[in-house]
Enzyme design. Sequence first.
Site, PDB file in Angstrom:
ATOM      1  N   SER A 287     -16.424  -1.453  -2.254  1.00  0.00           N
ATOM      2  CA  SER A 287     -15.694  -0.293  -2.766  1.00  0.00           C
ATOM      3  C   SER A 287     -16.543   0.974  -2.749  1.00  0.00           C
ATOM      4  O   SER A 287     -16.420   1.836  -3.617  1.00  0.00           O
ATOM      5  CB  SER A 287     -15.178  -0.573  -4.184  1.00  0.00           C
ATOM      6  OG  SER A 287     -14.076   0.261  -4.487  1.00  0.00           O
ATOM      7  N   GLY A 288     -17.400   1.096  -1.742  1.00  0.00           N
ATOM      8  CA  GLY A 288     -18.200   2.311  -1.558  1.00  0.00           C
ATOM      9  C   GLY A 288     -19.629   2.196  -2.030  1.00  0.00           C
ATOM     10  O   GLY A 288     -20.463   3.046  -1.677  1.00  0.00           O
ATOM     11  N   LEU A 289     -19.962   1.172  -2.809  1.00  0.00           N
ATOM     12  CA  LEU A 289     -21.324   1.042  -3.307  1.00  0.00           C
ATOM     13  C   LEU A 289     -22.325   0.902  -2.166  1.00  0.00           C
ATOM     14  O   LEU A 289     -23.452   1.401  -2.246  1.00  0.00           O
ATOM     15  CB  LEU A 289     -21.423  -0.167  -4.246  1.00  0.00           C
ATOM     16  CG  LEU A 289     -22.811  -0.484  -4.823  1.00  0.00           C
ATOM     17  CD1 LEU A 289     -23.371   0.721  -5.576  1.00  0.00           C
ATOM     18  CD2 LEU A 289     -22.740  -1.694  -5.741  1.00  0.00           C
ATOM     19  N   LEU A 290     -21.919   0.246  -1.062  1.00  0.00           N
ATOM     20  CA  LEU A 290     -22.826   0.020   0.053  1.00  0.00           C
ATOM     21  C   LEU A 290     -22.850   1.167   1.062  1.00  0.00           C
ATOM     22  O   LEU A 290     -23.348   1.011   2.169  1.00  0.00           O
ATOM     23  CB  LEU A 290     -22.468  -1.293   0.750  1.00  0.00           C
ATOM     24  CG  LEU A 290     -22.733  -2.543  -0.094  1.00  0.00           C
ATOM     25  CD1 LEU A 290     -22.180  -3.791   0.581  1.00  0.00           C
ATOM     26  CD2 LEU A 290     -24.224  -2.703  -0.370  1.00  0.00           C
ATOM     27  N   THR A 291     -22.341   2.316   0.668  1.00  0.00           N
ATOM     28  CA  THR A 291     -22.474   3.511   1.510  1.00  0.00           C
ATOM     29  C   THR A 291     -23.724   4.305   1.155  1.00  0.00           C
ATOM     30  O   THR A 291     -24.094   5.231   1.879  1.00  0.00           O
ATOM     31  CB  THR A 291     -21.249   4.432   1.361  1.00  0.00           C
ATOM     32  OG1 THR A 291     -21.161   4.883  -0.005  1.00  0.00           O
ATOM     33  CG2 THR A 291     -19.970   3.700   1.744  1.00  0.00           C
TER      34      THR A 291
ATOM     35  N   LYS B 295     -24.144   6.153  -1.654  1.00  0.00           N
ATOM     36  CA  LYS B 295     -23.907   7.391  -2.405  1.00  0.00           C
ATOM     37  C   LYS B 295     -23.924   7.196  -3.916  1.00  0.00           C
ATOM     38  O   LYS B 295     -23.759   8.151  -4.665  1.00  0.00           O
ATOM     39  CB  LYS B 295     -22.583   8.023  -1.988  1.00  0.00           C
ATOM     40  CG  LYS B 295     -21.352   7.163  -2.202  1.00  0.00           C
ATOM     41  CD  LYS B 295     -20.137   7.824  -1.577  1.00  0.00           C
ATOM     42  CE  LYS B 295     -18.902   6.940  -1.644  1.00  0.00           C
ATOM     43  NZ  LYS B 295     -17.749   7.528  -0.938  1.00  0.00           N
TER      44      LYS B 295
ATOM     45  N   PRO C  51     -15.689  -4.737   2.328  1.00  0.00           N
ATOM     46  CA  PRO C  51     -16.972  -4.979   3.018  1.00  0.00           C
ATOM     47  C   PRO C  51     -18.069  -4.030   2.551  1.00  0.00           C
ATOM     48  O   PRO C  51     -19.254  -4.340   2.701  1.00  0.00           O
ATOM     49  CB  PRO C  51     -16.626  -4.745   4.488  1.00  0.00           C
ATOM     50  CG  PRO C  51     -15.487  -3.769   4.452  1.00  0.00           C
ATOM     51  CD  PRO C  51     -14.671  -4.198   3.253  1.00  0.00           C
TER      52      PRO C  51
ATOM     53  N   TYR D 206       0.842  -1.197   0.000  1.00  0.00           N
ATOM     54  CA  TYR D 206       0.000   0.000   0.000  1.00  0.00           C
ATOM     55  C   TYR D 206       0.878   1.248   0.000  1.00  0.00           C
ATOM     56  O   TYR D 206       1.614   1.514   0.962  1.00  0.00           O
ATOM     57  CB  TYR D 206      -0.922   0.035   1.215  1.00  0.00           C
ATOM     58  CG  TYR D 206      -1.929  -1.086   1.296  1.00  0.00           C
ATOM     59  CD1 TYR D 206      -2.231  -1.882   0.189  1.00  0.00           C
ATOM     60  CD2 TYR D 206      -2.599  -1.355   2.482  1.00  0.00           C
ATOM     61  CE1 TYR D 206      -3.156  -2.914   0.276  1.00  0.00           C
ATOM     62  CE2 TYR D 206      -3.536  -2.374   2.576  1.00  0.00           C
ATOM     63  CZ  TYR D 206      -3.804  -3.155   1.471  1.00  0.00           C
ATOM     64  OH  TYR D 206      -4.718  -4.180   1.564  1.00  0.00           O
TER      65      TYR D 206
END
Length: 308
Positions: free
Chosen positions: A202-206, A208, A199, A51
Site C-alpha cells: 500500500s505504498g510503504l515499499l515506494t 516515501k 505488492p 472498484y
Amino acid sequence: MDARRIGSLEVSAVGLGCNNFGTRLDYYASAAVMETALGAGITFFDTADIYGQGRSEEFLGSVLGPHRARVVIATKFGMDMGGGRKGAKGDYVRRAAEDSLRRLKTDHIDLYQLHRPDPATPIAETLGALDALVTSGKVREIGCSYFTAPELAAARVAAGSGARFASVQNEYSVLQREPESGVLAECERQGLAFLPYYPLASGLLTGKHRRGRPAAAGSRLAVNADWARRFLTDRNVAVAEALETFAAARGRSLLELAVSWLLTRPAVASVIAGASSPEQVRANAAAGAWRIAPEELAAIDKVTEATQ
C-alpha cells in the site's frame, strides 16, 4: 517490458492495478494513468466490478477500447455490489459477467476472477457457470483471489474436465510472505499463475514513508487510518528502511527491489501495482528491470529476518 503467461494469455511482467479508478481518481486522471501505462509497455490491466461501484470498469472500457486487441483485461466478481448483487451462485456469475462486459464495452473478458471464496456456494457450481462462459467465448481464462492452498486443490478436483482456474490473486510482497507457506507450492503443482496484490504494501515499499513521521501527504496510508494501522507498523517500517539501504548500496531504489524481488518468484506472472499519477505508473513499469542475483536474494532474506 518482459512478457509472462496466465494460461493462454500473454501479459506484461508489470501490470496496472485499477482500484484507484472511480474512487481516488476521476475519469480524466484515470485516463492519463492508463495512457501512460500503454506507452510504458504495460498490457495487463486488473480491475473488479466493486472498484468504484463499476466506474473502474467503465473507465477502462472507454479508454482501452481502441487498444482492445493488444491489452489483457482482468476483472473480478463476487463482492457486495448492493441490491443483492454478490456471491458466486451460478445465476449470479452469469449476471455479473454480463454487467462487466457492458461496462467494459467488450465482447469478452480475458481473465474473469472470483474475488473471494463464497462459503454459501459449492465451488463446483461456480466453476460450472464459469465453464459455460468460457465455452461461449465470453471469457478466455478464469481465476480466483483470496484462496488458500487447500481451496485451490479442492477447486482443481471440482473442475473435472471443465474450465480450471489459471491464476490466483493473493497478497504478497517482500514484507508479507504468507503465500510461501503453501499457496505458491500449490501454484507450481497446478501450473497456476500467481498475481500479487498489495505488492508495494500500500505504498510503504515506494520509499516515501519514514519511521516516526506521519504518512506521506496525499498517499493512501495518509487518507485511510485502517490501512495506516495495518501497514505502518514498527516492524514493517524498519524492514522497509533496511531494504532501502540495501538497495541504495547497489544503486537501486526500494521500489525496484519490491517489484523485481517479486518477479524472481517463478509462479508470479505480473506485478499489478496501482498508481495514482502518470509519474507513478512510469516508475512502476521501469522497476522490474533489476535482475536480482541469487546471493542478493539470500541477503534480502537475512535483512528481513534480522528485523523480525
